[in-house]
Design a protein around this motif. Structure first.
Motif, PDB file in Angstrom:
ATOM      1  N   ARG A   1       5.779   2.713   1.351  1.00 23.40           N
ATOM      2  CA  ARG A   1       5.162   1.673   2.175  1.00 23.40           C
ATOM      3  C   ARG A   1       5.375   0.290   1.548  1.00 23.40           C
ATOM      4  O   ARG A   1       5.741  -0.665   2.228  1.00 23.40           O
ATOM      5  CB  ARG A   1       3.674   1.967   2.316  1.00 23.40           C
ATOM      6  CG  ARG A   1       2.965   1.009   3.219  1.00 23.40           C
ATOM      7  CD  ARG A   1       1.538   1.444   3.467  1.00 23.40           C
ATOM      8  NE  ARG A   1       0.876   0.454   4.275  1.00 23.40           N
ATOM      9  CZ  ARG A   1      -0.412   0.287   4.319  1.00 23.40           C
ATOM     10  NH1 ARG A   1      -1.198   1.079   3.622  1.00 23.40           N
ATOM     11  NH2 ARG A   1      -0.942  -0.648   5.068  1.00 23.40           N
ATOM     12  N   LEU A   2       5.140   0.183   0.241  1.00 23.50           N
ATOM     13  CA  LEU A   2       5.360  -1.093  -0.443  1.00 23.50           C
ATOM     14  C   LEU A   2       6.824  -1.499  -0.393  1.00 23.50           C
ATOM     15  O   LEU A   2       7.152  -2.654  -0.138  1.00 23.50           O
ATOM     16  CB  LEU A   2       4.879  -1.009  -1.894  1.00 23.50           C
ATOM     17  CG  LEU A   2       3.375  -1.066  -2.098  1.00 23.50           C
ATOM     18  CD1 LEU A   2       3.011  -0.720  -3.535  1.00 23.50           C
ATOM     19  CD2 LEU A   2       2.829  -2.438  -1.723  1.00 23.50           C
ATOM     20  N   ARG A   3       7.715  -0.546  -0.641  1.00 23.06           N
ATOM     21  CA  ARG A   3       9.151  -0.844  -0.587  1.00 23.06           C
ATOM     22  C   ARG A   3       9.541  -1.335   0.806  1.00 23.06           C
ATOM     23  O   ARG A   3      10.273  -2.309   0.948  1.00 23.06           O
ATOM     24  CB  ARG A   3       9.967   0.387  -0.979  1.00 23.06           C
ATOM     25  CG  ARG A   3      11.465   0.114  -1.070  1.00 23.06           C
ATOM     26  CD  ARG A   3      12.209   1.272  -1.688  1.00 23.06           C
ATOM     27  NE  ARG A   3      12.214   1.253  -3.124  1.00 23.06           N
ATOM     28  CZ  ARG A   3      12.971   0.456  -3.880  1.00 23.06           C
ATOM     29  NH1 ARG A   3      13.781  -0.384  -3.321  1.00 23.06           N
ATOM     30  NH2 ARG A   3      12.931   0.521  -5.181  1.00 23.06           N
ATOM     31  N   GLY A   4       9.042  -0.661   1.838  1.00 24.16           N
ATOM     32  CA  GLY A   4       9.335  -1.075   3.210  1.00 24.16           C
ATOM     33  C   GLY A   4       8.808  -2.466   3.532  1.00 24.16           C
ATOM     34  O   GLY A   4       9.438  -3.226   4.250  1.00 24.16           O
ATOM     35  N   LEU A   5       7.657  -2.806   2.964  1.00 25.79           N
ATOM     36  CA  LEU A   5       7.058  -4.121   3.178  1.00 25.79           C
ATOM     37  C   LEU A   5       7.799  -5.214   2.406  1.00 25.79           C
ATOM     38  O   LEU A   5       8.021  -6.317   2.900  1.00 25.79           O
ATOM     39  CB  LEU A   5       5.584  -4.084   2.744  1.00 25.79           C
ATOM     40  CG  LEU A   5       4.771  -5.365   2.879  1.00 25.79           C
ATOM     41  CD1 LEU A   5       4.588  -5.735   4.346  1.00 25.79           C
ATOM     42  CD2 LEU A   5       3.417  -5.198   2.195  1.00 25.79           C
ATOM     43  N   LEU A   6       8.221  -4.894   1.176  1.00 31.24           N
ATOM     44  CA  LEU A   6       8.810  -5.890   0.283  1.00 31.24           C
ATOM     45  C   LEU A   6      10.309  -6.090   0.461  1.00 31.24           C
ATOM     46  O   LEU A   6      10.822  -7.180   0.222  1.00 31.24           O
ATOM     47  CB  LEU A   6       8.512  -5.521  -1.173  1.00 31.24           C
ATOM     48  CG  LEU A   6       7.038  -5.430  -1.543  1.00 31.24           C
ATOM     49  CD1 LEU A   6       6.886  -4.945  -2.972  1.00 31.24           C
ATOM     50  CD2 LEU A   6       6.343  -6.759  -1.344  1.00 31.24           C
ATOM     51  N   GLU A   7      11.013  -5.050   0.876  1.00 30.77           N
ATOM     52  CA  GLU A   7      12.479  -5.126   0.998  1.00 30.77           C
ATOM     53  C   GLU A   7      12.944  -6.319   1.847  1.00 30.77           C
ATOM     54  O   GLU A   7      13.821  -7.076   1.414  1.00 30.77           O
ATOM     55  CB  GLU A   7      13.029  -3.817   1.560  1.00 30.77           C
ATOM     56  CG  GLU A   7      14.537  -3.728   1.517  1.00 30.77           C
ATOM     57  CD  GLU A   7      15.055  -3.160   0.216  1.00 30.77           C
ATOM     58  OE1 GLU A   7      15.943  -3.805  -0.386  1.00 30.77           O
ATOM     59  OE2 GLU A   7      14.573  -2.098  -0.193  1.00 30.77           O
TER      60      GLU A   7
ATOM     61  N   VAL B   1      10.046  -0.824  -7.584  1.00 32.38           N
ATOM     62  CA  VAL B   1       8.649  -1.114  -7.266  1.00 32.38           C
ATOM     63  C   VAL B   1       7.835  -0.127  -8.092  1.00 32.38           C
ATOM     64  O   VAL B   1       7.969   1.075  -7.933  1.00 32.38           O
ATOM     65  CB  VAL B   1       8.351  -0.919  -5.756  1.00 32.38           C
ATOM     66  CG1 VAL B   1       6.874  -1.127  -5.476  1.00 32.38           C
ATOM     67  CG2 VAL B   1       9.206  -1.845  -4.910  1.00 32.38           C
ATOM     68  N   GLU B   2       7.015  -0.645  -8.993  1.00 37.05           N
ATOM     69  CA  GLU B   2       6.247   0.225  -9.893  1.00 37.05           C
ATOM     70  C   GLU B   2       4.788  -0.206  -9.889  1.00 37.05           C
ATOM     71  O   GLU B   2       4.467  -1.376 -10.127  1.00 37.05           O
ATOM     72  CB  GLU B   2       6.821   0.103 -11.303  1.00 37.05           C
ATOM     73  CG  GLU B   2       6.095   0.905 -12.342  1.00 37.05           C
ATOM     74  CD  GLU B   2       6.653   0.636 -13.733  1.00 37.05           C
ATOM     75  OE1 GLU B   2       5.840   0.382 -14.643  1.00 37.05           O
ATOM     76  OE2 GLU B   2       7.888   0.681 -13.896  1.00 37.05           O
ATOM     77  N   LEU B   3       3.896   0.712  -9.608  1.00 34.54           N
ATOM     78  CA  LEU B   3       2.463   0.451  -9.640  1.00 34.54           C
ATOM     79  C   LEU B   3       1.861   1.289 -10.763  1.00 34.54           C
ATOM     80  O   LEU B   3       2.021   2.508 -10.783  1.00 34.54           O
ATOM     81  CB  LEU B   3       1.815   0.815  -8.302  1.00 34.54           C
ATOM     82  CG  LEU B   3       0.338   0.473  -8.135  1.00 34.54           C
ATOM     83  CD1 LEU B   3       0.105  -1.034  -8.279  1.00 34.54           C
ATOM     84  CD2 LEU B   3      -0.167   0.951  -6.779  1.00 34.54           C
ATOM     85  N   SER B   4       1.202   0.618 -11.716  1.00 32.45           N
ATOM     86  CA  SER B   4       0.619   1.334 -12.850  1.00 32.45           C
ATOM     87  C   SER B   4      -0.776   0.782 -13.137  1.00 32.45           C
ATOM     88  O   SER B   4      -1.198  -0.214 -12.549  1.00 32.45           O
ATOM     89  CB  SER B   4       1.513   1.199 -14.081  1.00 32.45           C
ATOM     90  OG  SER B   4       1.664  -0.165 -14.433  1.00 32.45           O
ATOM     91  N   ARG B   5      -1.462   1.425 -14.049  1.00 31.16           N
ATOM     92  CA  ARG B   5      -2.808   1.000 -14.452  1.00 31.16           C
ATOM     93  C   ARG B   5      -2.746   0.324 -15.817  1.00 31.16           C
ATOM     94  O   ARG B   5      -2.020   0.761 -16.701  1.00 31.16           O
ATOM     95  CB  ARG B   5      -3.741   2.199 -14.547  1.00 31.16           C
ATOM     96  CG  ARG B   5      -4.138   2.700 -13.196  1.00 31.16           C
ATOM     97  CD  ARG B   5      -5.651   2.664 -13.062  1.00 31.16           C
ATOM     98  NE  ARG B   5      -6.040   2.991 -11.713  1.00 31.16           N
ATOM     99  CZ  ARG B   5      -6.665   2.150 -10.903  1.00 31.16           C
ATOM    100  NH1 ARG B   5      -6.981   0.955 -11.310  1.00 31.16           N
ATOM    101  NH2 ARG B   5      -6.997   2.519  -9.692  1.00 31.16           N
ATOM    102  N   ALA B   6      -3.534  -0.742 -15.960  1.00 37.29           N
ATOM    103  CA  ALA B   6      -3.723  -1.418 -17.244  1.00 37.29           C
ATOM    104  C   ALA B   6      -5.229  -1.626 -17.380  1.00 37.29           C
ATOM    105  O   ALA B   6      -5.777  -2.603 -16.879  1.00 37.29           O
ATOM    106  CB  ALA B   6      -2.974  -2.740 -17.285  1.00 37.29           C
ATOM    107  N   GLY B   7      -5.903  -0.644 -17.971  1.00 40.33           N
ATOM    108  CA  GLY B   7      -7.365  -0.685 -18.025  1.00 40.33           C
ATOM    109  C   GLY B   7      -7.927  -0.432 -16.635  1.00 40.33           C
ATOM    110  O   GLY B   7      -7.556   0.520 -15.962  1.00 40.33           O
ATOM    111  N   ARG B   8      -8.815  -1.321 -16.198  1.00 37.38           N
ATOM    112  CA  ARG B   8      -9.406  -1.185 -14.853  1.00 37.38           C
ATOM    113  C   ARG B   8      -8.519  -1.789 -13.773  1.00 37.38           C
ATOM    114  O   ARG B   8      -8.759  -1.599 -12.598  1.00 37.38           O
ATOM    115  CB  ARG B   8     -10.762  -1.882 -14.816  1.00 37.38           C
ATOM    116  CG  ARG B   8     -11.827  -1.135 -15.560  1.00 37.38           C
ATOM    117  CD  ARG B   8     -13.149  -1.794 -15.355  1.00 37.38           C
ATOM    118  NE  ARG B   8     -13.606  -2.297 -16.642  1.00 37.38           N
ATOM    119  CZ  ARG B   8     -14.488  -3.241 -16.819  1.00 37.38           C
ATOM    120  NH1 ARG B   8     -15.048  -3.822 -15.790  1.00 37.38           N
ATOM    121  NH2 ARG B   8     -14.826  -3.615 -18.024  1.00 37.38           N
TER     122      ARG B   8
END
Length: 164
Positions: free
Chosen positions: A8-14, A27-34
């Motif tokens: 979904r993010l790739r489709g939105l951002l491309e 496209v990478e979504l990760s956690r950094a603490g909260r």
């Protein structure tokens, strides 16, 4: 990141990235603490400069704020280029790396060589000579290459310097 959210993010951002004449590499979504970190990697045949990243970051941020693609939780947006030691995973990556030194993982082991030319089947490389020996030419088929990454060279001339 779930495959569905990633797609979904790739489709939105491309389209946003393409409108700036750039390629969406990752496209990478990760956690950094909260907090969550959304990292967008872009590139082009001519590379990407800081101003292009900043402009694209503003465009992406506005679009993400207007949609529910990131949900309600806070996130940090990073828009960046692949970096000096970028992995070579697509044909266009090899084309962009012509003239650069690269490290290849092959069935027989590791090889460090300069990329001279790229075609649809593979690439021609020059293996540096060892202990005063002359460099040797070699052909690598894409099917042979398990992994490849551009090597950082401190003494390498920039394309702009070579053209001058």
């Amino acid at each position: 990141m779930s495959t569905t959210q990633s797609e979904r993010l790739r489709g939105l951002l491309e389209p946003l990235v393409s409108a700036k004449n750039l390629d969406l590499e990752e496209v990478e979504l990760s956690r950094a603490g909260r907090r969550r970190v959304l990292r967008i990697v872009v590139d082009s045949d001519d590379g990407v400069d800081l101003d292009e990243c900043a402009e694209l970051s503003r465009t992406i941020s506005t679009t993400l704020d207007e949609t529910d693609a990131m949900g309600e939780d806070e996130y940090q947006l990073e828009v960046t280029s692949p970096g000096a030691e970028r992995p070579l995973t697509e044909h266009r990556h090899y084309v962009r790396a012509v003239g650069r030194l690269a490290r290849f993982q092959l069935p027989e082991g590791e090889l460090v060589a300069r990329i001279l030319a790229v075609d649809d089947e593979g690439l021609d490389v020059e293996v540096p000579g060892v202990k005063g020996r002359k460099p040797t030419a070699r052909r690598l088929e894409f099917a042979q290459i398990a992994k490849a990454r551009v090597e950082l060279e401190f003494s390498r001339k920039d394309k702009k310097e070579e053209e001058a």
